[in-house]
Scaffold this active site. Structure first.
Site, short mmCIF file in Angstrom:
data_model
loop_
_atom_site.label_atom_id
_atom_site.label_comp_id
_atom_site.label_asym_id
_atom_site.label_seq_id
_atom_site.Cartn_x
_atom_site.Cartn_y
_atom_site.Cartn_z
N HIS A 56 30.00 22.04 5.06
CA HIS A 56 29.70 21.06 7.10
C HIS A 56 28.17 20.29 6.92
CE1 HIS A 56 33.97 21.97 8.71
NE2 HIS A 56 33.34 23.68 7.66
N CYS B 69 29.86 13.97 32.82
CA CYS B 69 30.20 12.30 33.76
C CYS B 69 31.30 12.97 33.60
CB CYS B 69 30.11 10.86 32.48
SG CYS B 69 31.38 10.77 31.59
N GLY B 70 32.39 11.96 34.28
CA GLY B 70 33.24 11.98 34.87
C GLY B 70 34.52 12.25 33.52
N THR B 71 34.78 12.13 32.72
CA THR B 71 35.51 12.97 31.63
C THR B 71 34.74 13.25 30.05
OG1 THR B 71 35.16 10.14 30.58
CG2 THR B 71 36.76 10.82 32.43
N ARG C 257 28.69 17.14 5.07
CA ARG C 257 28.67 16.05 5.50
C ARG C 257 28.13 15.67 6.33
NH1 ARG C 257 34.69 19.49 5.50
NH2 ARG C 257 35.20 19.43 2.93
N ASP D 264 25.92 11.91 35.17
CA ASP D 264 26.59 10.46 36.57
C ASP D 264 26.90 10.93 37.48
OD1 ASP D 264 28.76 11.10 35.97
OD2 ASP D 264 29.25 8.96 35.62
N HIS D 265 26.96 10.63 38.81
CA HIS D 265 28.26 11.32 39.65
C HIS D 265 28.37 11.89 39.45
CE1 HIS D 265 29.05 7.17 39.16
NE2 HIS D 265 30.31 7.14 39.63
N HIS E 117 30.89 23.49 13.29
CA HIS E 117 31.59 22.54 11.67
C HIS E 117 30.37 21.12 11.61
CE1 HIS E 117 36.00 23.92 10.21
NE2 HIS E 117 34.61 24.74 10.42
N ASN E 118 29.94 20.94 13.36
CA ASN E 118 29.59 19.59 13.26
C ASN E 118 27.82 19.60 13.83
OD1 ASN E 118 32.79 19.18 15.00
ND2 ASN E 118 31.69 17.99 12.93
C1 RB5 Z 1 32.80 7.15 37.42
O1 RB5 Z 1 33.58 6.21 37.98
C2 RB5 Z 1 33.00 7.79 35.08
O2 RB5 Z 1 33.73 5.96 34.82
C3 RB5 Z 1 31.83 7.69 34.80
O3 RB5 Z 1 31.79 9.72 35.53
C4 RB5 Z 1 32.70 8.52 33.42
O4 RB5 Z 1 33.56 9.20 33.25
C5 RB5 Z 1 32.46 6.96 32.13
O5 RB5 Z 1 32.63 7.30 31.08
#
Ligand code: RB5
Length: 153
Positions: A133, A65-67, A136, A8-9, A98-99
């Site tokens: 593994h 994504c962001g996180t 599992r 995403d952005h 392992h995964n």
């Molecule tokens: C977008 O603002 C943010 O929520 C997205 O990039 C992501 O981190 C979601 O998990």
């Protein structure tokens, strides 16, 4: 190895860098977007990359994504996908050993470029360890099958 790529952005800037590194290292890349820093909804793009792995159209995918959290949640909805949200070299290596990770999820707002590049290299080059593994992961696949077929997991 052929890889799908999506973000995403929040992951856009890092995705652009990841595409460059993958190409530099000789991997085939299918970039499924997003293609600008404009705000979008992460499920719309991450689903495209996870579906490519699930259908066997690409060997693996990198999703951002962001996180990395939303990206990993979406990717893990797809049968056969083992998406791993990694934050450092250790988690990137263990996700393969392992995964047998086939989708790497990373946070574009969390990782610096140098760390992300090193994590990506480790994730690409570390083999699956197999052994206990494997057993599992067979259990994980069996849970997925039962859910898909409406049985109790
Ligand atoms: C977008 O603002 C943010 O929520 C997205 O990039 C992501 O981190 C979601 O998990």
């Amino acid at each position: 190895m052929r890889l799908a790529l999506a973000s995403d952005h929040g992951g856009f800037e890092l995705k652009e860098a990841v595409r460059g590194w993958l190409q530099e290292w000789g991997y085939q890349v299918v970039d499924l977007g997003t293609h600008s820093p404009e705000s979008v909804d992460y499920p719309d793009y991450i689903a495209l990359a996870a579906a490519a792995v699930s259908r066997g159209e690409t060997d693996r995918a990198v999703v951002l994504c962001g996180t990395g959290i939303g990206a990993s949640i979406v990717a893990n909805k797809f049968p056969g996908v083992r998406a791993t949200l990694c934050h450092d070299i250790y988690t990137a290596r263990m996700s393969r050993l392992h995964n047998d990770s086939n989708v790497l999820a990373m946070g574009g707002r969390i990782l610096g470029a140098d760390l992300a590049r090193e994590m990506l290299k480790v994730w690409l080059e570390t083999p699956f360890e197999g052994g206990r593994h494997e057993r599992r992961l067979r259990k994980v696949a069996e849970i997925e099958r039962k859910i898909l077929e409406g049985e109790k997991p």
